[in-house]
Write a protein that holds these residues in place. Structure first.
Motif, PDB file in Angstrom:
ATOM      1  N   PHE A   1       1.045  -1.270   0.154  1.00 53.08           N
ATOM      2  CA  PHE A   1      -0.562   0.365   0.017  1.00 53.08           C
ATOM      3  C   PHE A   1       1.195   1.504   0.302  1.00 53.08           C
ATOM      4  CE2 PHE A   1      -2.375   2.930   2.467  1.00 53.08           C
ATOM      5  CZ  PHE A   1      -3.387   3.793   1.513  1.00 53.08           C
ATOM      6  N   PHE A   2       1.943   1.815   0.810  1.00 49.28           N
ATOM      7  CA  PHE A   2       2.682   2.578   0.715  1.00 49.28           C
ATOM      8  C   PHE A   2       3.222   2.452  -0.432  1.00 49.28           C
ATOM      9  CE2 PHE A   2       7.050   3.862   0.986  1.00 49.28           C
ATOM     10  CZ  PHE A   2       6.924   4.831   1.575  1.00 49.28           C
TER      11      PHE A   2
ATOM     12  N   GLU B   1       1.698   2.365  -3.190  1.00 55.63           N
ATOM     13  CA  GLU B   1       1.182   2.987  -4.319  1.00 55.63           C
ATOM     14  C   GLU B   1       0.627   4.300  -4.235  1.00 55.63           C
ATOM     15  OE1 GLU B   1       0.438   1.540  -7.377  1.00 55.63           O
ATOM     16  OE2 GLU B   1       1.114  -0.549  -6.665  1.00 55.63           O
ATOM     17  N   VAL B   2       1.282   4.489  -2.506  1.00 56.92           N
ATOM     18  CA  VAL B   2       0.819   5.855  -1.886  1.00 56.92           C
ATOM     19  C   VAL B   2       1.627   6.340  -2.417  1.00 56.92           C
ATOM     20  CG1 VAL B   2       0.126   6.785   0.396  1.00 56.92           C
ATOM     21  CG2 VAL B   2      -0.853   4.913   0.081  1.00 56.92           C
TER      22      VAL B   2
ATOM     23  N   ILE C   1       1.723   7.809  -5.598  1.00 54.11           N
ATOM     24  CA  ILE C   1       0.012   8.721  -6.318  1.00 54.11           C
ATOM     25  C   ILE C   1       0.275   9.928  -5.613  1.00 54.11           C
ATOM     26  CG2 ILE C   1      -2.349   9.776  -5.291  1.00 54.11           C
ATOM     27  CD1 ILE C   1      -2.833   5.976  -4.863  1.00 54.11           C
ATOM     28  N   LEU C   2       0.904  10.499  -4.930  1.00 50.38           N
ATOM     29  CA  LEU C   2       1.730  11.310  -3.950  1.00 50.38           C
ATOM     30  C   LEU C   2       2.888  12.149  -4.891  1.00 50.38           C
ATOM     31  CD1 LEU C   2       2.314  13.459  -1.261  1.00 50.38           C
ATOM     32  CD2 LEU C   2       4.203  11.589  -0.373  1.00 50.38           C
TER      33      LEU C   2
ATOM     34  N   THR D   1       0.712  13.859  -7.847  1.00 46.75           N
ATOM     35  CA  THR D   1       0.491  14.838  -7.328  1.00 46.75           C
ATOM     36  C   THR D   1       0.773  16.364  -6.719  1.00 46.75           C
ATOM     37  OG1 THR D   1      -1.321  13.486  -5.679  1.00 46.75           O
ATOM     38  CG2 THR D   1      -0.748  16.014  -5.254  1.00 46.75           C
TER      39      THR D   1
END
Length: 199
Positions: free
Chosen positions: A45-46, A48-49, A52-53, A56
């Motif tokens: 999960f880290f 992917e986050v 995305i960060l 962004t």
């Protein structure tokens, strides 16, 4: 769940810390995940986050570049949004091209810092420029081509030429060299070893 190739690769190579790389790309992405996995355990999960960060923040950088260049915040949002369909078409990059995501982020923010320095030429901005260029080099070697282009083109424009020829540009150079030093040492060592083996 099934891991993407990029995720599986990071889960494996981030078990060890190395100033070099287990693949053809520089090691920044692996360093980040090595540190994160040490703190949180192996956590997909880290990954992917984090991606995305970075995407962004890349958009944030594009926004700031257009805003600074145009001096008008109205069209800025529109211009940023026009690039969204193109980015969404490259959604696959999010899962399979992590180094590309980071080098894009670093390139965008390095370009922003050049523009920022023309407005506010202080040591902090020069330091940040060196930091972003270093992060880009540790993500993908091809950023060297972009850096060379930026340097050559910058010399032809009075404002950016002043940025490059300023004594404060030494702060950028020093920061860049400091950031890439561990990997650069590994790179030179391995090139010399390979040359010796071939000889």
């Amino acid at each position: 769940s099934t891991l993407w190739i990029d995720e599986a690769e990071q889960v494996y190579i981030s078990q060890w810390f190395s100033t070099g790389a287990f693949e053809v790309q520089p090691p920044l992405f692996s360093w980040i995940h090595y540190a994160a996995f040490k703190l949180t355990g192996t956590n997909i999960f880290f990954i992917e986050v984090f991606k995305i960060l970075i995407i962004t923040l890349t958009y944030r950088g594009i926004y700031k570049i257009i805003s600074l260049a145009s001096g008008n915040h109205g069209p800025t949002v529109v211009l940023c949004m026009l690039s969204l369909p193109f980015i969404l078409q490259l959604w696959d990059e999010t899962f399979t091209r992590s180094n590309t995501i980071i080098v894009t982020f670093a390139s965008v923010w390095a370009f922003y810092m050049v523009l920022k320095i023309t407005e506010t030429p202080n040591w902090k901005n020069y330091l940040l420029l060196g930091l972003f260029l270093g992060a880009g080099f540790l993500s993908k070697y091809t950023i060297v081509l972009g850096m060379a282009s930026l340097f050559i083109c910058g010399l032809t424009i009075p404002k950016t030429r002043a940025v490059i020829l300023s004594p404060l540009f030494l702060v950028t150079i020093f920061t860049f060299l400091l950031v890439i030093a561990p990997h650069a040492w590994w790179l030179v060592e391995n090139i010399l070893q390979s040359k010796s083996a071939l000889d």
